[in-house]
Write a protein that holds these residues in place. Structure first.
Motif, PDB file in Angstrom:
ATOM      1  N   ASN A  93     -14.754  11.377  -8.714  1.00 59.67           N
ATOM      2  CA  ASN A  93     -14.316  10.363  -7.761  1.00 59.67           C
ATOM      3  C   ASN A  93     -15.214  10.335  -6.523  1.00 59.67           C
ATOM      4  N   LEU A  96     -18.066   8.178  -7.304  1.00 61.26           N
ATOM      5  CA  LEU A  96     -17.692   6.762  -7.278  1.00 61.26           C
ATOM      6  C   LEU A  96     -17.518   6.267  -5.847  1.00 61.26           C
ATOM      7  N   LYS A  97     -16.882   7.063  -4.994  1.00 57.74           N
ATOM      8  CA  LYS A  97     -16.686   6.651  -3.601  1.00 57.74           C
ATOM      9  C   LYS A  97     -18.020   6.539  -2.854  1.00 57.74           C
ATOM     10  N   ASN A 100     -19.706   3.330  -3.899  1.00 57.04           N
ATOM     11  CA  ASN A 100     -19.129   2.173  -3.207  1.00 57.04           C
ATOM     12  C   ASN A 100     -19.616   2.105  -1.757  1.00 57.04           C
ATOM     13  N   SER A 133     -11.872   3.973  -8.493  1.00 58.52           N
ATOM     14  CA  SER A 133     -11.964   4.956  -7.421  1.00 58.52           C
ATOM     15  C   SER A 133     -10.689   4.999  -6.590  1.00 58.52           C
ATOM     16  N   SER A 137      -8.237   8.137  -6.022  1.00 54.27           N
ATOM     17  CA  SER A 137      -7.960   8.599  -4.657  1.00 54.27           C
ATOM     18  C   SER A 137      -6.473   8.661  -4.378  1.00 54.27           C
TER      19      SER A 137
END
Length: 785
Positions: A93, A96-97, A100, A133, A137
């Motif tokens: 994650n 992925l964050k 972004n 994501s 989260s």
């Protein structure tokens, strides 16, 4: 590039320096696999990326990437339908964050019109999956713990667990308060994941319940009271339910990201690449390195090149040029003069450039693209030069001769050393001839004087040497192109005090030709040194002039922009006035026509009304402010010069300008008074004759509004002295016989300044401190003439 030359030229130390700026495992992996390449397009792409990173840093921004682990092992587990644990999902994650975030970062740069060579194209390859994501989260935290928001079932279980824990804690606290005498300590502790009390062995029957542990002495029993057994049992059941629910959630999350395996792996690699770009840019900034251009003619032209491993306050920069007519450079001169570090600098900067790194040289430097760089650089600091050392050098040179092409760079240190000088010199010349036949670029150092003549007579070969200061007997570490190294042995011996007769005899033993050559080299060295010093001085002057020109251009541009804005505003204002006048005129004409119709008589002809209206319409036009007479006249009134007659508006008196005191302030003669007046308070006037000027009278103005006291407390020194000067002017004109200046006691600076000013002021008759009951030495009473 061969591993040996990378070690010899300390290329790996450069990579170690870059590594300190990396934050991702993939970035570290990519750096470990980074080596110089011989593809110009690849080098150009890498340099473009580093340039983009450096440009972003110059904007006080940064490609900020947090610490990221390598997630490829977790993706492999997903491929075999395994479920990941919370920690593994949290690391995925994080990738992925960060992906972004980076997409948004470059979107903002693009919105700000930041120009980049390569990175906008690269960021388009990052796959942004914000919905996935967000769900991750909402379900797990950064440490991999499953959150209560992951499911309603888990939330319900944990809420019930909190209630049970609260009830058990409440019961246990009651025991510690009411039965403290029966306990070893009035505390609640944990045994076998259950809350228990430390009970004295003799009081165990008072509590009942379950004994979970005992102390080593047997005096303390850790008992779970009977009243909490049921609650603790329920709590254990809820904990089992919690673990089952967490495993279910982790399995669902694993299934959620399973279809995005390629995107996650690709994003992780791209983030590592961005991390490396950022690290290259930061390393370049730390070294004050610049981007080199790639020479189409394969010429190395490094301006004021510095070795990157030597600190900026110690390193000596040199201009280095190889290629074209200088395909071979023979550097001669004594040891410890800087020959070895100079040839290492050439090789290392070339390797850095072919790795997409900026080089430690000035702007405008260029590099070649070599298919390989070869180096034979030994440690020449040892005293002995034995056969094994010579053999080792020859082994290296044999390998080099068998591997070079016309696109290779060969660096040779102390060529031919370690054997008989005559044989060594002959061998060195033969090796250089062979390398010249192969067409490669060569930089070689040597002690042999025979190679000075060799370099002079060979085409595409140039002599060079390291400068030596004969006055201080110290090397300067400056490279002198076109000048062979001089022999300083006899001069040094003489300066160190060796008997002069020995020096004279030694000079007789040296043939005249060698002496003449050495004298010529000394003269050339001095000339080159003076030329370099003059060039350095001119360079400083040029930089100062360039900076001044840049500053003036910037200020002139600001002035023009401000001028255009003021002109436009003035035109708009003029048009507004003209429009208002036209509207009023139209209303008047309309009213006249109405009146004519009412009275039935035509007292004003229609064509006259039309002509009048046309004249009124002409009031509105693009106002030419440059040639506006009113503005010219107003401007002339404020074009002040020494001796001009002026009207001081605040006093309503005429005066004469005596001298300019500041940017906007003048000393003005008003009758018998000289006053400091700002330009904004004056207008130039025309006096027909000198008699009018000198017969002007100064009238005393009313004292209305002017206080008999001036308070300077809290004012700065310079500001306070200026206020006293202006106040005395006003007081004299107002006709005050005396005034009081309040300066306070404080440090005494204001009081001293006021005293010194009053002592030299012609307007002051006398002055003294106020009486003790009126402020004492905190204020001064001034009697005016």
């Amino acid at each position: 590039m061969n591993d040996k030359v990378l070690n010899t030229l300390e290329y790996k130390k450069i990579k170690q320096s870059i590594e300190q700026y990396l934050t991702t495992k993939n970035g570290q992996k990519e750096l470990s696999e980074l080596y110089p390449v011989d593809n110009p397009n690849t080098i150009q792409t890498w340099l473009d990326e580093t340039d983009d990173g450096a440009h972003i840093l110059r904007l006080d921004k940064e490609i900020s990437i947090p610490k990221l682990e390598d997630v490829s092992p977790y993706i492999k587990r997903l491929k075999i339908d395994a479920s990941l644990n919370g920690s593994e999902l949290a690391k995925i994650n994080k990738v992925l964050k960060t992906s972004n975030y980076l997409v948004r970062f470059f979107d903002n740069l693009k919105a700000d019109d930041v120009s980049l060579n390569r990175l906008y194209k690269l960021i388009n390859e990052v796959q942004s999956v914000p919905t996935i994501s967000k769900q991750l989260s909402d379900s797990i935290d950064d440490d991999g713990r499953v959150l209560s928001t992951a499911s309603s079932e888990l939330n319900s279980i944990r809420r019930r667990m909190d209630v049970i824990k609260s009830q058990v804690r409440s019961i246990m606290n009651q025991y510690t308060q009411k039965n403290s005498k029966d306990l070893t300590e009035p505390i609640v502790t944990i045994r076998e994941d259950r809350m228990v009390l430390p009970v004295k062995a003799e009081n165990k029957n008072k509590f009942g319940g379950i004994v979970h542990d005992r102390s080593s002495s047997g005096q303390t029993l850790y008992i779970e009271p009977a009243s909490t057994v049921g609650l603790n049992t329920e709590l254990r059941q809820k904990e089992v339910e919690e673990r089952v629910e967490e495993r279910k959630i982790l399995a669902e999350l694993s299934d959620l990201i399973r279809p995005y395996q390629y995107e996650i792996i690709n994003n992780a690699k791209l983030l590592g690449h961005f991390d490396l770009i950022n690290a290259k840019a930061k390393y370049a900034r730390s070294l004050k390195a610049t981007r080199p251009t790639i020479s189409k003619e394969n010429i190395v032209n490094l301006k004021q090149a510095r070795h990157p491993m030597i600190s900026l306050d110690k390193v000596v920069a040199n201009d280095l040029y190889i290629g074209g007519e200088n395909k071979s450079i023979i550097i001669t001169g004594p040891n410890t003069g800087g020959k070895t570090i100079t040839i290492k600098t050439i090789g290392l900067l070339q390797l850095m450039a072919q790795s997409g790194l900026f080089v430690t040289a000035n702007e405008g430097s260029s590099v070649a693209v070599f298919d390989n760089v070869f180096a034979d650089i030994g440690d020449e600091q040892s005293i002995e030069q034995n056969l094994s050392t010579f053999s080792s050098h020859m082994d290296n040179i044999v390998d080099i001769l068998n591997s070079t092409t016309k696109k290779s760079l060969v660096i040779l240190d102390e060529l031919g050393a370690g054997t008989d000088p005559k044989e060594g010199a002959a061998l060195a010349m033969s090796i250089l001839d062979k390398l010249a036949e192969q067409g490669c670029d060569v930089v070689a150092t040597t002690h042999y004087p025979e190679l000075k003549v060799f370099a002079y007579n060979r085409p595409e070969t140039i002599n060079a040497s390291m400068e030596f200061d004969s006055e201080t007997l110290q090397p300067t570490y400056h490279l002198l192109m076109g000048i062979p190294g001089q022999s300083n042995g006899l001069n040094i011996a003489s300066r160190l005090g060796l008997d002069e007769s020995i020096i004279v005899e030694a000079r007789l033993l040296v043939d005249q030709e060698s002496q003449d050559l050495n004298n010529m080299i000394v003269e050339l060295t001095e000339q080159t040194k003076r030329a370099r010093e003059n060039a350095d001085e001119l360079s400083v002057q040029l930089n100062d002039a360039t900076q001044l020109h840049s500053d003036l251009s910037e200020e002139f541009t600001k002035y023009k922009n401000q001028k255009d804005k003021l002109v436009l505003a003035a035109k708009q204002k003029a048009n507004e006035i003209a429009d208002a006048a036209k509207q009023k005129a139209d209303a008047i004409i309309k009213d006249l026509r109405e009146k004519q119709k009412q009275i039935g008589e035509v007292s004003v002809k229609e064509n006259e009304l039309i002509d009048a209206q046309g004249q009124l319409n002409s009031l509105r036009h693009d106002v030419d402010l440059v040639h506006n007479r009113v503005l010219k006249k107003a401007k002339a009134k404020h074009d002040f010069h020494k001796g001009d007659d002026v009207m001081v508006k605040s006093y309503g008196q005429r005066g004469v300008l005596m001298q300019k005191l500041a940017q906007t302030e003048w000393e003005v003669q008003l009758g018998i008074l000289k006053m400091r007046i700002d330009e904004s308070d004056m207008e130039k006037i025309n006096v027909k004759n000198d008699e009018t000027r000198f017969n002007s009278k100064v009238k005393r103005t009313s004292s209305k509004g002017l206080s008999a006291k001036l308070d300077l407390r809290g004012h700065r020194y310079e500001e306070a002295m200026h206020e006293v000067d202006q106040y005395l002017d006003s007081a004299v004109l107002a006709g005050y016989p005396s005034v009081t200046i309040i300066h306070g006691k404080g440090t005494g600076a204001l009081r001293q300044g006021v005293t010194e000013l009053l002592q030299s002021d012609r307007r002051v008759a006398s002055f003294n401190y106020s009486p003790a009951n009126a402020g004492g030495d905190g204020s001064t009473v001034v009697e005016l003439k």
